[in-house]
Write an enzyme that holds these catalytic residues in place. Structure first.
Site, PDB file in Angstrom:
ATOM      1  N   CYS A   1       0.840  -1.201   0.000  1.00  0.00           N
ATOM      2  CA  CYS A   1       0.000   0.000   0.000  1.00  0.00           C
ATOM      3  C   CYS A   1       0.878   1.254   0.000  1.00  0.00           C
ATOM      4  O   CYS A   1       0.678   2.170  -0.803  1.00  0.00           O
ATOM      5  CB  CYS A   1      -0.934  -0.035   1.219  1.00  0.00           C
ATOM      6  SG  CYS A   1      -2.179   1.270   1.230  1.00  0.00           S
ATOM      7  N   CYS A   2       1.905   1.292   0.875  1.00  0.00           N
ATOM      8  CA  CYS A   2       2.803   2.454   0.909  1.00  0.00           C
ATOM      9  C   CYS A   2       3.576   2.592  -0.408  1.00  0.00           C
ATOM     10  O   CYS A   2       3.835   3.712  -0.857  1.00  0.00           O
ATOM     11  CB  CYS A   2       3.790   2.326   2.073  1.00  0.00           C
ATOM     12  SG  CYS A   2       3.132   2.754   3.684  1.00  0.00           S
TER      13      CYS A   2
ATOM     14  N   CYS B   1      -1.355   8.565   7.257  1.00  0.00           N
ATOM     15  CA  CYS B   1      -2.690   8.197   6.779  1.00  0.00           C
ATOM     16  C   CYS B   1      -3.581   7.794   7.960  1.00  0.00           C
ATOM     17  O   CYS B   1      -3.111   7.162   8.918  1.00  0.00           O
ATOM     18  CB  CYS B   1      -2.595   7.039   5.808  1.00  0.00           C
ATOM     19  SG  CYS B   1      -1.665   7.411   4.312  1.00  0.00           S
TER      20      CYS B   1
ATOM     21  N   CYS C   1      -3.630   4.229   9.512  1.00  0.00           N
ATOM     22  CA  CYS C   1      -2.354   3.738  10.058  1.00  0.00           C
ATOM     23  C   CYS C   1      -1.785   4.679  11.125  1.00  0.00           C
ATOM     24  O   CYS C   1      -0.588   4.626  11.428  1.00  0.00           O
ATOM     25  CB  CYS C   1      -1.336   3.568   8.938  1.00  0.00           C
ATOM     26  SG  CYS C   1      -1.878   2.450   7.644  1.00  0.00           S
TER      27      CYS C   1
ATOM     28  N   CYS D   1       7.547   4.368   6.080  1.00  0.00           N
ATOM     29  CA  CYS D   1       6.760   3.992   4.902  1.00  0.00           C
ATOM     30  C   CYS D   1       7.643   3.649   3.708  1.00  0.00           C
ATOM     31  O   CYS D   1       7.171   3.059   2.735  1.00  0.00           O
ATOM     32  CB  CYS D   1       5.798   5.112   4.526  1.00  0.00           C
ATOM     33  SG  CYS D   1       6.627   6.638   4.076  1.00  0.00           S
TER      34      CYS D   1
HETATM   35 FE1  SF4 Z   1      -1.467   2.750   2.897  1.00  0.00          FE
HETATM   36 FE2  SF4 Z   1      -1.191   3.099   5.561  1.00  0.00          FE
HETATM   37 FE3  SF4 Z   1       0.931   3.379   3.915  1.00  0.00          FE
HETATM   38 FE4  SF4 Z   1      -1.064   5.187   3.931  1.00  0.00          FE
HETATM   39  S1  SF4 Z   1       0.398   4.719   5.624  1.00  0.00           S
HETATM   40  S2  SF4 Z   1      -0.067   4.364   2.144  1.00  0.00           S
HETATM   41  S3  SF4 Z   1      -2.872   3.861   4.240  1.00  0.00           S
HETATM   42  S4  SF4 Z   1      -0.234   1.477   4.356  1.00  0.00           S
END
Ligand code: SF4
Length: 241
Positions: free
Chosen positions: A128-129, A211, A214, A237
Site C-alpha cells: 500500500c505504501c 494516513c 495507520c 513507509c
Molecule cells: Fe497505505 Fe497506511 Fe501506507 Fe497510507 S500509511 S499508504 S494507508 S499502508
C-alpha cells in the site's frame, strides 16, 4: 557559510559526486540554523530544489519560505489523509510564500480496492505504501535535483544519524535535512515564537501524522512516532529509506 562550498554541477547524477558534495556540505553546515542550510540549498539548486511536507506542521515550510521564497512544497495526497491534514495543506498554500504541489497515486482508493481488495493497508502495508507513497514521491521529485525533508535526529532511534545534507540514493538526488540537529524543544519554541501553522490533530495526541488508517494518538511516555503502524513492526513507509 555558503561561500565555503563550491557550486556543483546541478545536473550531476553521479552517485560518488553526490556523496562528495553531501559530505563537504554536511561538514560545513553541521549545527547551522535551518534557514542557513536552506539558503545554501536554494543558492546551489535554485528552482531544482523543493521540500516535502506531511502537513503535521508548517515548521519546515515556514523556514523555507523565509530562506527560499516561493519554493515548491511537494505534498503526497495518498487518498487516506485526515480532513485536518488537507485543511493544514490548504492553510500552508494560502498563508505562506510557497507553492504547494499536490501529488496523487496512480490509483484512487476505490480503484485500488477493486484491484487489490479492501483495506490493503491492513493486509500488506508495504505494498500500500509503495503504491500510495513511494511511487508518487518518485514521480513528484523527478523534476528536482534536491529535496528537503523535516527529518530530525531526536525523532526516533532509526533517525539518530540523519545528516544535515545527505544523498537520496534511490533517486540520485541531494537530500537536505535542515532540522536534523533541532530538538523537540527547538521545534516547540519556534512554533510558539512564530505562531507556526500546526495540524489541529497534534493537540489531540497525534504527534506524528500519516494516513488515517495507520495513525493513532500517542500515549504518555511513548515515542512520538509510536502511533504510526502501531499494530505492526513497521516504522517507516519507505520514502526516507
Ligand atoms: Fe497505505 Fe497506511 Fe501506507 Fe497510507 S500509511 S499508504 S494507508 S499502508
Amino acid at each position: 557559510m555558503t561561500d565555503m562550498l563550491a557550486r556543483p554541477d546541478v545536473e550531476v547524477r553521479d552517485l560518488s559526486a553526490l556523496r562528495a558534495l553531501a559530505e563537504e556540505a554536511s561538514a560545513a553546515l553541521e549545527g547551522a540554523h535551518p534557514v542557513e542550510v536552506l539558503r545554501w540549498a536554494g543558492d546551489t539548486f535554485g528552482d531544482r530544489l523543493c521540500l516535502t511536507s506531511s502537513m503535521g506542521d508548517a515548521v519546515l515550510a515556514t523556514l523555507a519560505a523565509e530562506a527560499v521564497p516561493g519554493i515548491d512544497v511537494v505534498f503526497l495526497d495518498t487518498g487516506y489523509h485526515f480532513a485536518e491534514t488537507l485543511q493544514t495543506r490548504d492553510r500552508v498554500a494560502a498563508e505562506l510564500d510557497v507553492t504547494v504541489v499536490t501529488v496523487k497515486p496512480e490509483l484512487t482508493v476505490a480503484q485500488q480496492n477493486i484491484q487489490y481488495g479492501q483495506s490493503l493497508y491492513a493486509r500488506d502495508s508495504d505494498s500500500c505504501c509503495a503504491m500510495r507513497k513511494v511511487e508518487p514521491l518518485d514521480r513528484g521529485l523527478a523534476p528536482y535535483d534536491a529535496w528537503a525533508s523535516g527529518l530530525r535526529r531526536d525523532e526516533s532511534f532509526a533517525r539518530r544519524h540523519t545528516p544535515v545534507i545527505g544523498v537520496d540514493t534511490r533517486r540520485n538526488k541531494i537530500k537536505v535535512n535542515p532540522l536534523a540537529c533541532w530538538t523537540q524543544d527547538d521545534v516547540d519554541r519556534f512554533v510558539a515564537e512564530r505562531n507556526v501553522i500546526v495540524n489541529p490533530l497534534v493537540d489531540r495526541g497525534f504527534l506524528s501524522i500519516g494516513c488515517a488508517p495507520c495513525t493513532r494518538p500517542v500515549q504518555l511516555g511513548e515515542d512520538r512516532r509510536a502511533g504510526r503502524w502501531s499494530e505492526s513492526e513497521k516504522t517507516e513507509c519507505g520514502i526516507h529509506l
